[in-house]
Design an enzyme around this catalytic site. Structure first.
Site, PDB file in Angstrom:
ATOM      1  N   CYS A 175       0.793  -0.972  -0.300  1.00 34.92           N
ATOM      2  CA  CYS A 175      -0.117  -0.013  -0.269  1.00 34.92           C
ATOM      3  C   CYS A 175       0.771   1.102   0.020  1.00 34.92           C
ATOM      4  O   CYS A 175       1.850   1.583  -0.175  1.00 34.92           O
ATOM      5  CB  CYS A 175      -0.995   0.135   1.150  1.00 34.92           C
ATOM      6  SG  CYS A 175      -0.191  -0.023   2.031  1.00 34.92           S
ATOM      7  N   ASP A 176       0.461   2.668   0.078  1.00 35.03           N
ATOM      8  CA  ASP A 176       1.342   4.046   0.260  1.00 35.03           C
ATOM      9  C   ASP A 176       2.144   4.046   1.125  1.00 35.03           C
ATOM     10  O   ASP A 176       3.362   4.177   0.429  1.00 35.03           O
ATOM     11  CB  ASP A 176       0.419   5.046   0.117  1.00 35.03           C
ATOM     12  CG  ASP A 176      -0.043   5.292  -1.206  1.00 35.03           C
ATOM     13  OD1 ASP A 176       0.616   5.580  -1.824  1.00 35.03           O
ATOM     14  OD2 ASP A 176      -1.529   6.305  -1.401  1.00 35.03           O
TER      15      ASP A 176
END
Length: 604
Positions: free
Chosen positions: A396-397
């Site tokens: 994810c980010d």
């Protein structure tokens, strides 16, 4: 038609670059949110105008914002590129910009931290293969120190003054707009300047002196509200509390209390730095709030310090109309900032089909199609059954929060299915393309993950915490019979080492790839690994073999086939659960020279 396709591709590329920038900033800032909260609490409580004034404890405030927070950001940025050494060099480099400027150097830290990591990584790639055995520590330590020193000098004389000059321009812009009576437009400069930690310089250096002159004549001044207005920051934090992800969402409610009631606006600055598009939110909120203050004739008697809603109300002149005007302006700024932040935080989800199409377009463009990819996860079972998967990574980010929970869910399913596979999580920016890798991402991040790891198998899900595709992944893995064959072979090798009669080739290790032999320490096993390394180096010298041998912590191992780990059975199990590509030999006795002679004879 061709022009439309080209335009779409350019927009997708630009979007990917912006996302990558936001991710890089996020990866530096979010792991250090706890430090920002600690500083915010100390400031709100112990400053001279705080809730529990304490002159001695207040001495923590300036050193923390000047040195601690920028250095933490720099270390995090450098270590994300080149491990611990990269973090150290990045922190040294950042000291240069701190000394070379007279404002907190958060922007400088975000530049110098990754630059330091990149420089030491390039140095290591070029020089380390040529270091003579026994000189590794000397060369590594001096190279870190020298490169860090040179970058610190550059930062002191170049980066620091440039950032300081740019900050001065912002202050000049605010002063000019006020002088031509376009007060709401002043927030176009004020809000970005605040996030660069120029809030005190602008408020105390420009707005407060001018406001005092106005208040002396009219009894109040709108200038006292321009910078302290908590509305823009409150709107951003509320949006993160509802629409954010991971650590940012979890920490935003606490930040709201510190910012809105404690008056420490700096607490929301990291949230904007991690997603620069949010500058639009605070600018629009600030302009709206100031415009509302102007229309309703709001103003304060003096500058509120800190910029808490409580302090602002205490500085509001008597009269219900004055209180209504101030609260209305704050509310207007909050609403506008919240709405724009909501759109920004949710913009990738407003049209998931378009995101998926863009991701598929990138897949088609990148193809030299050597293997099928699962950009939407619908055919995950078929894809997994067609290739070998040895490691699963949730990306994810920021590599925290939701991806960690998703990894935990799938790890449990994999374990119950009897599969011996590593399931971990990381930030997309830290992904490395390798064979045998399965990457699980959220749909809106699929195109970035595909570009980062084109040779991996990809499955995208709508929600990390509740996806039926996890069962499809497990079913596909079981169809392919991905089992713990390696562990069985290492146990056989351990039995062979006990009998001392089996040829070294029975270890089932590709010795032709091995360039480094590692002994691993963890928990209380530091001493045994050190003695084993000494015994192995003696055997190396006796056999006249020159190969790198190290004693490292488990988390410092490099997961690549060039690394051979010699470990006890218990340590080997832990390593096999965490790493997919490095090679392992189980040793029944880590201090047996005869066993090492057999292994060394196979080394090239």
């Amino acid at each position: 038609m061709e022009n439309t396709a080209t335009s779409t591709k350019k927009k997708s590329s630009l979007k990917t670059k912006v996302q990558r920038l936001g991710s890089a900033l996020s990866n530096m800032v979010m792991p250090n949110i706890g430090a920002f909260i600690a500083w915010g609490l100390i400031t709100a409580l112990f400053m001279a105008t705080g809730w529990l004034p304490n002159a001695h404890l207040a001495k923590l405030i300036t050193p923390m914002v000047t040195y601690l927070l920028p250095l933490l950001i720099a270390f995090t940025g450098g270590s994300s590129i080149a491990g611990h050494r990269g973090g150290v060099v990045g922190a040294i480099a950042t000291m240069g910009v701190i000394v070379g400027a007279n404002i907190p150097m958060f922007i400088g830290a975000m530049l110098m931290g990754p630059l330091g990591g990149w420089c030491i990584k390039k140095w290591d790639d070029r020089v380390q293969p040529h270091i003579r055995q026994g000189f590794e520590m000397l060369v590594n330590n001096f190279s870190s120190g020298i490169i860090g020193m040179l970058l610190a000098i550059i930062g002191c004389y170049a980066i620091g003054p440039v950032v300081t000059t740019a900050s001065g321009w912002l202050a000049t812009g605010v002063d000019y707009i006020i002088s031509i009576h376009l007060i709401p437009l002043a927030n176009i400069f004020i809000e970005p300047a605040k996030v660069l930690f120029l809030n005190n310089a602008i408020n105390q250096g420009i707005l407060t002196p001018l406001g005092i002159q106005q208040a002396a004549k009219a009894g109040k001044s709108i200038l006292f509200l321009l910078e302290p207005d908590p509305g823009p920051g409150l709107g951003v934090l509320l949006a993160f509390s509802i629409f954010g992800k991971g650590t940012a969402k979890a920490s935003a409610p606490s930040a709201i209390i510190i910012q809105f009631f404690g008056g420490i606006h700096e607490i929301y600055f990291p949230y904007i730095l991690m997603k620069p598009a949010l500058f639009l939110s605070v600018i629009a909120g600030g302009v709206t709030g100031t415009f509302t203050f102007s229309m309703l004739g709001a103003g304060l008697k003096a500058s509120p310090s800190p910029g808490s809603i409580i302090s602002i109300l205490l500085m509001t002149p008597k009269g219900i109309g004055n209180f209504v005007a101030v609260l209305t302006g704050v509310a207007a700024a909050t609403i506008v900032s919240f709405l724009i932040s909501m759109v920004i935080l949710r913009r990738d989800k407003t049209n998931p089909d378009a995101a998926l199409e863009a991701g598929q377009a990138q897949v088609d463009a990148m193809k030299g199609n050597t293997k099928p990819q699962a950009s939407n996860g619908k055919d995950a079972k078929a894809i997994l059954s067609g290739g070998t998967v040895s490691k699963i990574i949730f990306a994810c980010d920021a590599g925290m929060g939701s991806s960690a929970m998703g990894a935990s869910i799938l790890r449990d399913k994999v374990k119950k299915a009897g599969l011996d596979l590593s399931v971990t999580n990381t930030a997309i920016s830290n992904l490395k393309d390798e064979s045998g890798l399965l990457v699980v991402t959220q749909e809106e991040l699929a195109d970035r993950a595909l570009k980062k790891t084109p040779d991996a198998v990809h499955v995208s899900v709508e929600n990390f915490l509740n996806s039926p595709k996890y069962d499809e992944i497990v079913a596909g893995l079981k169809t392919k019979e991905v089992t713990a064959d390696d562990e069985t072979s290492t146990e056989n090798a351990a039995q062979d080492s006990t009998t001392k009669e089996t040829d070294a080739s029975a270890y089932k290790v590709d010795f032709s790839k091995v360039t480094e032999v590692d002994f691993v320490h963890h928990d209380q096993n530091v001493g045994s690994a050190t003695m084993a390394l000494s015994t192995f180096k003696t055997a190396l010298k006796k056999n006249d073999k020159k190969i790198t041998a190290r004693n490292v912590a488990v988390n410092d191992l490099e997961d690549k086939p060039e690394v051979l780990v010699l470990a006890s059975r218990e340590t080997a199990k832990r390593i096999k659960s965490q790493f997919a590509d490095l090679q392992v030999i189980v040793m029944s006795n880590l201090l047996d020279p005869a066993e090492y002679d057999k292994i060394i004879s196979e080394l090239k």
